[in-house]
Design an enzyme around this catalytic site. Structure first.
Site, mmCIF file in Angstrom:
data_model
loop_
_atom_site.group_PDB
_atom_site.id
_atom_site.type_symbol
_atom_site.label_atom_id
_atom_site.label_comp_id
_atom_site.label_asym_id
_atom_site.label_seq_id
_atom_site.Cartn_x
_atom_site.Cartn_y
_atom_site.Cartn_z
ATOM 1 N N GLU A 173 17.457 -4.976 -18.880
ATOM 2 C CA GLU A 173 16.620 -4.439 -19.958
ATOM 3 C C GLU A 173 15.305 -5.193 -20.084
ATOM 4 O OE1 GLU A 173 18.543 -4.064 -23.740
ATOM 5 O OE2 GLU A 173 19.598 -2.242 -23.150
ATOM 6 N N HIS A 179 36.546 -8.162 -0.362
ATOM 7 C CA HIS A 179 37.417 -7.183 0.288
ATOM 8 C C HIS A 179 37.006 -5.758 -0.037
ATOM 9 C CE1 HIS A 179 40.425 -10.218 1.636
ATOM 10 N NE2 HIS A 179 39.885 -10.893 0.638
ATOM 11 N N LYS A 224 19.332 8.946 -25.371
ATOM 12 C CA LYS A 224 19.762 9.193 -26.749
ATOM 13 C C LYS A 224 19.145 10.479 -27.289
ATOM 14 C CE LYS A 224 20.414 4.334 -28.016
ATOM 15 N NZ LYS A 224 19.981 3.235 -28.927
#
Length: 429
Positions: free
Chosen positions: A282, A303, A417
């Site tokens: 951010e 792995h 949003k």
């Protein structure tokens, strides 16, 4: 105190390039220290570390003692920094299995997702248990924590009636916002998120310190670690580990290393890595710039990601966190039949094997074109935790200013949003 090992980056950057960066790093640090750079109204986190127990911390300690005495479960409601900071601290110091302890309340986190399954599991777990909640939000209107808050308060009122308010703790803005209004009108005990401290830099406020205290982590020890780091990292030269980290990652970014992979060999570091990921993501990811912050847990992820790291596109570098060896030793015993072929390790400690795995992996990755910055720190405890939080916050501010972006805003977060609110039919959208 944290030490930096840059010996594994010199195949990609020249040591003299690092020296030439000194003036640039100095200027970025001065912008922070003198509070003259972009976003300077969100620099309150610089002044949080203290060697003394202040009034707010005493209130936090007393509240934590009450919660620990009357609650089997403590639910922390928050998202972003309000969630990642506390969880990072608790899991690193107390372990991923901290909820199995009989000494401390179980701690769960809500309001950080919209999963019906996760919510149902939490509600089922709370049935028949004494619990308290901590609502963490500057505004009180962020969708995910607001939904969880409404439901949890209803559950508490149904269970405890007029005494429910004694189990609701609020951490929010000191003066404004919906959550501040609710806390004032309902009489909930409240703690402060300073207006000058943004969410991802808030872990050394009550946002992180109250959940830590409930988990059995002494907030004063955390603050002592942060204060020690603040003092040590005030050096204005390339001897400063924060300068070295910021300058090295900036130079690697300039040499087309666009992904930083934060690695640790401790599974309990997973959520701290998530906190780091938000902090740098951010803070730096804007204006078409930024190093993409990724995380990995070694040796498990060797792995799954090992092949990509070793031979994929050469656009990443690693930052590896190394903690001091644990005080306890786990030995590998011999076996008469030796069907698993491990007798060559008999008499060796697990820490010895882990150290060799680290060195072998480091050499393989560096030889494969993945430079590595090594951060060496102390044992895993509250003071080391405070040091790490402050180190990364300071490094992030310096690094973002070097990149030419405002470390303290996040304009891009609002885009999803708006779309979501429109689809939900929220008034005004």
């Amino acid at each position: 105190m944290i030490k930096i090992d840059l010996s594994n980056v010199w195949l990609d950057i020249n040591p003299m390039e690092l020296v030439k960066k000194e003036a640039e790093v100095f200027a970025a640090h001065e912008l922070l220290a003198e509070k003259k750079g972009p976003g300077n109204d969100f620099l309150g986190w610089l002044d949080l570390p203290t060697f003394e127990e202040r009034d707010e911390m005493r209130r936090i300690r007393r509240a934590a003692e009450r919660i620990r005495s009357n609650s089997e479960v403590f639910v922390v409601v928050g998202i972003g920094g309000s969630y990642l900071g506390p969880r990072a601290a608790i899991e690193l110091v107390k372990g991923q299995n901290h909820n199995l302890s009989k000494r401390d309340p179980q701690i769960f986190f809500a309001g950080n997702n919209l999963s019906t399954r996760a919510w149902s599991e939490l509600c089922e777990h709370l049935e028949g248990k004494d619990f308290s909640i901590n609502i963490i939000s500057k505004s009180g209107t962020t969708t995910e924590p607001a939904i969880a808050t409404r439901a949890l308060i209803y559950m508490l009122k149904r269970k405890y009636g007029e005494h429910a308010k004694d189990r609701i703790y609020v951490t929010t803005d000191p003066e404004k916002g919906a959550l501040r209004q609710i806390a004032t009108e309902e009489g909930y005990e409240s703690f402060i998120i300073p207006p000058s401290v943004g969410g991802r830099y808030s872990v050394l406020t009550a946002v992180g310190l109250l959940p830590m205290a409930v988990a059995g982590i002494n907030p004063l020890d955390v603050m002592l670690g942060a204060a020690t780091a603040k003092e040590a990292l005030n050096v204005r030269s390339l001897e400063n580990p924060a300068w070295q980290y910021a300058a090295a990652r900036n130079l690697l970014y300039g040499s087309n290393k666009y992904i930083e992979l934060l690695c640790s060999y401790e599974p309990n570091f997973r959520y701290f890595a998530g906190w780091w990921q938000q902090l740098f993501g951010e803070s730096e990811g804007k204006d078409g710039k930024g190093i993409f912050p990724a995380t990995a847990e070694f040796t498990a992820d060797l792995h799954s990601l090992g092949q990509m790291i070793q031979q994929g596109e050469r656009n990443l570098f690693e930052t590896v966190i190394r903690f001091a060896p644990p005080p306890s030793r786990v030995m590998i015993d011999p076996n008469e039949r030796n069907l698993d072929g491990l007798n060559y390790l008999a008499g060796k400690s697990l820490a010895f094997v882990e150290e060799k795995a680290f060195l072998g992996t480091l050499n393989a990755h560096v030889d494969g074109g993945v430079p590595a910055i090594i951060l060496e720190t102390g044992d895993i405890n509250a003071q080391t935790l405070g040091e790490l939080f402050y180190f990364f916050e300071l490094s992030c501010g310096i690094s973002a200013y070097m990149l030419g972006v405002n470390p303290f805003n996040q304009p891009g977060v609002e885009f999803y949003k708006r779309n979501m609110f429109q689809l939900l039919g929220k008034p005004g959208f």
